[in-house]
Motif scaffolding. Structure first.
Motif, PDB file in Angstrom:
ATOM      1  N   ASP A  47       0.857  -1.173   0.004  1.00  0.00           N
ATOM      2  CA  ASP A  47       0.068   0.087  -0.018  1.00  0.00           C
ATOM      3  C   ASP A  47       0.880   1.295   0.101  1.00  0.00           C
ATOM      4  OD1 ASP A  47      -2.692  -1.109   0.578  1.00  0.00           O
ATOM      5  OD2 ASP A  47      -1.636  -2.035   2.017  1.00  0.00           O
ATOM      6  N   PRO A  48       0.454   2.411  -0.745  1.00  0.00           N
ATOM      7  CA  PRO A  48       1.010   3.549  -0.812  1.00  0.00           C
ATOM      8  C   PRO A  48       1.352   4.187   0.804  1.00  0.00           C
ATOM      9  CG  PRO A  48      -0.484   3.469  -2.459  1.00  0.00           C
ATOM     10  CD  PRO A  48      -0.859   2.488  -1.675  1.00  0.00           C
ATOM     11  N   THR A 137     -12.048   1.557   1.893  1.00  0.00           N
ATOM     12  CA  THR A 137     -11.733   2.990   1.586  1.00  0.00           C
ATOM     13  C   THR A 137     -12.580   3.698   0.477  1.00  0.00           C
ATOM     14  OG1 THR A 137      -9.432   2.456   2.072  1.00  0.00           O
ATOM     15  CG2 THR A 137      -9.816   4.438   0.983  1.00  0.00           C
ATOM     16  N   GLY A 158      -6.009   8.072  -9.764  1.00  0.00           N
ATOM     17  CA  GLY A 158      -5.650   6.882  -9.697  1.00  0.00           C
ATOM     18  C   GLY A 158      -6.734   5.789 -10.046  1.00  0.00           C
ATOM     19  N   ALA A 162      -6.032   0.405  -6.744  1.00  0.00           N
ATOM     20  CA  ALA A 162      -7.154  -0.175  -5.862  1.00  0.00           C
ATOM     21  C   ALA A 162      -8.126   0.516  -5.527  1.00  0.00           C
ATOM     22  CB  ALA A 162      -6.019  -0.997  -4.694  1.00  0.00           C
ATOM     23  N   ALA A 182      -5.786   8.237 -15.149  1.00  0.00           N
ATOM     24  CA  ALA A 182      -4.859   7.517 -14.933  1.00  0.00           C
ATOM     25  C   ALA A 182      -3.674   7.732 -15.901  1.00  0.00           C
ATOM     26  CB  ALA A 182      -5.489   6.079 -15.176  1.00  0.00           C
ATOM     27  N   GLY A 183      -2.641   6.883 -15.419  1.00  0.00           N
ATOM     28  CA  GLY A 183      -1.397   7.070 -16.348  1.00  0.00           C
ATOM     29  C   GLY A 183      -1.323   5.934 -17.288  1.00  0.00           C
ATOM     30  N   LYS A 187      -4.049   1.643 -19.027  1.00  0.00           N
ATOM     31  CA  LYS A 187      -5.004   1.758 -17.971  1.00  0.00           C
ATOM     32  C   LYS A 187      -6.280   2.396 -17.996  1.00  0.00           C
ATOM     33  CE  LYS A 187      -1.436   1.476 -14.371  1.00  0.00           C
ATOM     34  NZ  LYS A 187      -0.681   2.001 -13.205  1.00  0.00           N
ATOM     35  N   LYS A 204      -0.365  11.111 -18.154  1.00  0.00           N
ATOM     36  CA  LYS A 204       1.009  11.374 -18.584  1.00  0.00           C
ATOM     37  C   LYS A 204       1.319  11.778 -19.976  1.00  0.00           C
ATOM     38  CE  LYS A 204       2.631   7.855 -15.335  1.00  0.00           C
ATOM     39  NZ  LYS A 204       3.150   6.359 -15.004  1.00  0.00           N
ATOM     40  N   VAL A 227      -4.243  11.284  -5.427  1.00  0.00           N
ATOM     41  CA  VAL A 227      -2.993  11.590  -5.901  1.00  0.00           C
ATOM     42  C   VAL A 227      -2.482  13.107  -5.362  1.00  0.00           C
ATOM     43  CG1 VAL A 227      -3.004  10.061  -7.984  1.00  0.00           C
ATOM     44  CG2 VAL A 227      -3.571  12.484  -8.301  1.00  0.00           C
ATOM     45  N   GLY A 249      -5.963  10.363  -0.486  1.00  0.00           N
ATOM     46  CA  GLY A 249      -4.417  10.082  -0.403  1.00  0.00           C
ATOM     47  C   GLY A 249      -3.842  11.342  -1.380  1.00  0.00           C
ATOM     48  N   TYR A 254       4.058  11.765  -1.902  1.00  0.00           N
ATOM     49  CA  TYR A 254       4.792  10.690  -0.666  1.00  0.00           C
ATOM     50  C   TYR A 254       6.244  10.534  -0.524  1.00  0.00           C
ATOM     51  CZ  TYR A 254      -0.086   9.167   0.023  1.00  0.00           C
ATOM     52  OH  TYR A 254      -1.372   8.966   0.308  1.00  0.00           O
ATOM     53  N   VAL A 281      -9.843   5.130   6.570  1.00  0.00           N
ATOM     54  CA  VAL A 281     -10.566   3.964   6.467  1.00  0.00           C
ATOM     55  C   VAL A 281     -10.803   3.329   7.751  1.00  0.00           C
ATOM     56  CG1 VAL A 281      -8.679   2.448   5.842  1.00  0.00           C
ATOM     57  CG2 VAL A 281     -10.825   1.687   5.040  1.00  0.00           C
ATOM     58  N   GLY A 328       3.946   3.666 -10.945  1.00  0.00           N
ATOM     59  CA  GLY A 328       2.835   3.261 -11.626  1.00  0.00           C
ATOM     60  C   GLY A 328       2.980   1.826 -12.430  1.00  0.00           C
ATOM     61  N   ASN A 330       2.402  -0.903 -10.937  1.00  0.00           N
ATOM     62  CA  ASN A 330       1.333  -2.025 -10.813  1.00  0.00           C
ATOM     63  C   ASN A 330       0.042  -1.495 -11.597  1.00  0.00           C
ATOM     64  OD1 ASN A 330       1.022   0.826  -9.252  1.00  0.00           O
ATOM     65  ND2 ASN A 330      -0.745  -0.321  -8.218  1.00  0.00           N
ATOM     66  N   GLY A 332      -3.803  -2.497 -11.184  1.00  0.00           N
ATOM     67  CA  GLY A 332      -4.681  -3.048 -10.171  1.00  0.00           C
ATOM     68  C   GLY A 332      -4.132  -3.139  -8.667  1.00  0.00           C
TER      69      GLY A 332
HETATM   70  N1  LIG Z   1      -7.169   7.528   3.497  1.00  0.00           N
HETATM   71  C1  LIG Z   1      -7.170   6.259   3.563  1.00  0.00           C
HETATM   72  O1  LIG Z   1      -7.654   5.630   4.641  1.00  0.00           O
HETATM   73  C2  LIG Z   1      -6.650   5.322   2.558  1.00  0.00           C
HETATM   74  C3  LIG Z   1      -6.740   3.840   2.299  1.00  0.00           C
HETATM   75  C4  LIG Z   1      -6.063   3.200   1.239  1.00  0.00           C
HETATM   76  C5  LIG Z   1      -5.498   4.200   0.411  1.00  0.00           C
HETATM   77  N2  LIG Z   1      -5.354   5.379   0.362  1.00  0.00           N
HETATM   78  C6  LIG Z   1      -4.616   6.313  -0.480  1.00  0.00           C
HETATM   79  O2  LIG Z   1      -5.273   5.865  -1.899  1.00  0.00           O
HETATM   80  C7  LIG Z   1      -4.383   6.115  -3.045  1.00  0.00           C
HETATM   81  C8  LIG Z   1      -4.424   4.921  -3.841  1.00  0.00           C
HETATM   82  O3  LIG Z   1      -4.055   3.929  -3.159  1.00  0.00           O
HETATM   83  P1  LIG Z   1      -4.052   2.519  -3.982  1.00  0.00           P
HETATM   84  O4  LIG Z   1      -3.682   1.499  -2.665  1.00  0.00           O
HETATM   85  O5  LIG Z   1      -5.198   2.281  -4.640  1.00  0.00           O
HETATM   86  O6  LIG Z   1      -2.795   2.580  -4.763  1.00  0.00           O
HETATM   87  P2  LIG Z   1      -2.832   2.252  -6.464  1.00  0.00           P
HETATM   88  O7  LIG Z   1      -3.857   3.420  -6.988  1.00  0.00           O
HETATM   89  O8  LIG Z   1      -3.390   0.780  -6.409  1.00  0.00           O
HETATM   90  O9  LIG Z   1      -1.488   2.323  -6.730  1.00  0.00           O
HETATM   91  C9  LIG Z   1      -0.750   3.526  -6.792  1.00  0.00           C
HETATM   92  C10 LIG Z   1      -0.943   4.203  -8.345  1.00  0.00           C
HETATM   93  O10 LIG Z   1      -0.683   5.783  -7.727  1.00  0.00           O
HETATM   94  C11 LIG Z   1      -0.348   6.398  -9.145  1.00  0.00           C
HETATM   95  N3  LIG Z   1       0.691   7.141  -9.035  1.00  0.00           N
HETATM   96  C12 LIG Z   1       1.987   7.064  -8.607  1.00  0.00           C
HETATM   97  N4  LIG Z   1       2.788   8.217  -8.339  1.00  0.00           N
HETATM   98  C13 LIG Z   1       1.950   9.336  -9.093  1.00  0.00           C
HETATM   99  C14 LIG Z   1       2.018  10.653  -9.383  1.00  0.00           C
HETATM  100  N5  LIG Z   1       3.101  11.029  -9.131  1.00  0.00           N
HETATM  101  N6  LIG Z   1       0.797  11.179  -9.983  1.00  0.00           N
HETATM  102  C15 LIG Z   1      -0.319  10.626 -10.039  1.00  0.00           C
HETATM  103  N7  LIG Z   1      -0.362   9.306 -10.033  1.00  0.00           N
HETATM  104  C16 LIG Z   1       0.529   8.692  -9.322  1.00  0.00           C
HETATM  105  C17 LIG Z   1       0.073   5.301 -10.186  1.00  0.00           C
HETATM  106  O11 LIG Z   1      -1.059   5.004 -11.058  1.00  0.00           O
HETATM  107  P3  LIG Z   1      -0.905   5.817 -12.612  1.00  0.00           P
HETATM  108  O12 LIG Z   1      -0.107   4.838 -13.471  1.00  0.00           O
HETATM  109  O13 LIG Z   1      -2.339   6.146 -12.982  1.00  0.00           O
HETATM  110  O14 LIG Z   1      -0.045   6.917 -12.361  1.00  0.00           O
HETATM  111  C18 LIG Z   1       0.036   3.984  -9.128  1.00  0.00           C
HETATM  112  O15 LIG Z   1      -0.141   2.734  -9.836  1.00  0.00           O
HETATM  113  C19 LIG Z   1      -3.151   6.522  -2.191  1.00  0.00           C
HETATM  114  O16 LIG Z   1      -2.643   7.819  -2.285  1.00  0.00           O
HETATM  115  C20 LIG Z   1      -3.384   6.048  -0.929  1.00  0.00           C
HETATM  116  O17 LIG Z   1      -2.304   6.490   0.043  1.00  0.00           O
HETATM  117  C21 LIG Z   1      -5.788   6.121   1.321  1.00  0.00           C
END
Ligand SMILES: NC(=O)c1ccc[n+]([C@@H]2O[C@H](COP(=O)([O-])OP(=O)(O)OC[C@H]3O[C@@H](n4cnc5c(N)ncnc54)[C@H](OP(=O)(O)O)[C@@H]3O)[C@@H](O)[C@H]2O)c1
Length: 340
Positions: A47-48, A137, A158, A162, A182-183, A187, A204, A227, A249, A254, A281, A328, A330, A332
């Motif tokens: 997870d991020p 979430t 994003g 996930a 998305a990037g 995707k 992108k 993001v 997020g 980060y 969450v 980016g 991953n 899914g």
């Molecule tokens: N608040 C909460 O309780 C909670 C819980 C879970 C997750 N979150 C947050 O939700 C967000 C998504 O989490 P996830 O688990 O679903 O991850 P995810 O989207 O499955 O994976 C991360 C994705 O972020 C994108 N990314 C990476 N660097 C980037 C950038 N500089 N600019 C724009 N996009 C970028 C990439 O997709 P692309 O190829 O599309 O760039 C990457 O595949 C994160 O910020 C995470 O911290 C928050």
């Protein structure tokens, strides 16, 4: 003697977490005491948020201490039990950490969030995705903070990740028009063709501003932000009156080595009588059951899809696999599968 291999935090990162941040250790596996449980880790959720847990300082959860096993959610199988609620062989969700085995003593069971999962509702990786923490979430962020109404326009960044995939599909089910960000072409094509989003903007290769003008000509009612950074600022210029912005997020920020970039266009909230609200969450843990029941129904009926990017390997693969989230790579929900 069975050996437990573990990844520990060796030092706090500056920027992207490199190999110097991690240390591999080995310990003998210990049997549980009365009321305790020993589980074998089958799959770890990458997870991020892990990046934030590596930093020192106050957050919604304490940082991982230097020398501690890296915190991670995951799914395991109970292989020894002195607790009748978790019989040997059952599958559980919890926070095993990045290690092959996890001993949960009796006094930690409640705090650890250990819970049995029903494999009939979804696969192990789906229990880390739509039926797991990211799905929860997306569900509560959208339903509680976003409050979607049929006919409204929702934008989610994003989008192929996930959280994003759940948010977009759920918003479609609730009758919204959905535009993803998305990037990359693959995707974007997937969220439109496979998940049924109305459009997706490739940040992108194209301009987010132009994409929003084209696909949200009447403005945006809900923005689900995964993001932060520039994309959040651009969306702020296109929101409608009484818009809701869900701050979930800010992955673009980060690994910054400079200060987090805050929204420059926040006065748009004033002009549009709009609001921006964060979501964590874990606050919704007592209500996970209702969301799981609803989402499992959508999965069963084929109204929702769940895409995971499963890397098969060992705990040694954790440091390099984690980086896929930040470039980016991953596609899914990112899962590290340690055992079948
Ligand atoms: N608040 C909460 O309780 C909670 C819980 C879970 C997750 N979150 C947050 O939700 C967000 C998504 O989490 P996830 O688990 O679903 O991850 P995810 O989207 O499955 O994976 C991360 C994705 O972020 C994108 N990314 C990476 N660097 C980037 C950038 N500089 N600019 C724009 N996009 C970028 C990439 O997709 P692309 O190829 O599309 O760039 C990457 O595949 C994160 O910020 C995470 O911290 C928050």
């Amino acid at each position: 003697m069975t050996v437990n291999r573990q990844i520990r935090l060796a030092q706090r990162p500056v920027g992207l977490p490199g190999p110097e941040c991690w240390q591999l250790t080995e310990e003998p596996v210990v049997q549980p005491d009365e009321g305790g449980v020993l589980m074998q880790t089958l799959a770890i959720s990458l997870d991020p948020a892990m990046r934030g847990w590596m930093n020192e300082g106050k957050s919604y959860i304490p940082p991982v201490e230097i020398g501690a096993v890296m915190r991670a959610g995951g799914i395991g199988r109970v292989i020894a039990s002195k607790n009748p609620a978790f019989p040997e062989g059952c599958l559980v969700t919890g926070g095993p950490g990045v290690q092959d085995y996890c001993l949960v003593p009796a006094d930690q069971i409640k705090r650890s969030g250990l819970a049995r999962i029903d494999p009939r509702l979804g696969s192990v990786s789906q229990w880390l995705n739509v039926l797991g923490m990211p799905g929860m979430t997306g569900y509560f962020g959208l339903m509680d903070v976003g409050q979607p109404q049929a006919g409204e326009t929702l934008v989610v960044s994003g989008a192929a990740g996930a959280v994003g995939q759940t948010v977009g599909q759920l918003a479609k089910i609730k009758g919204c028009r959905v535009v993803g960000i998305a990037g990359g072409a693959a995707k974007c094509e997937w969220v439109v063709k496979e998940l049924g989003f109305d459009a997706c903007i490739d940040y992108k290769t194209g301009s987010v501003r132009d994409g929003l003008k084209q696909h949200c000509p009447d403005g945006i009612d809900i923005y689900f932000d995964n993001v932060g950074g520039e994309i959040l600022d651009t969306v702020l210029t296109r929101i409608k009156r009484k818009a809701r912005i869900v701050i979930c997020g800010a992955i673009s920020q980060y690994n910054n080595t400079t200060a987090v970039q805050g929204p420059k266009n926040y006065l748009s909230l004033l002009v549009n009588r709009a609001r921006m609200e964060g979501i964590v969450v874990f606050d919704y843990a007592p209500r996970y059951g209702e969301a799981i029941a609803e989402m499992a129904g959508y999965l069963r009926e084929g109204r929702m899809k769940s895409k995971e990017d499963v890397v098969r390997g060992s705990v040694d693969d954790f440091p390099a696999t984690l980086l896929k989230l930040f470039n980016g790579e991953n596609f899914g929900k990112l899962v590290l599968q340690l055992a079948d």
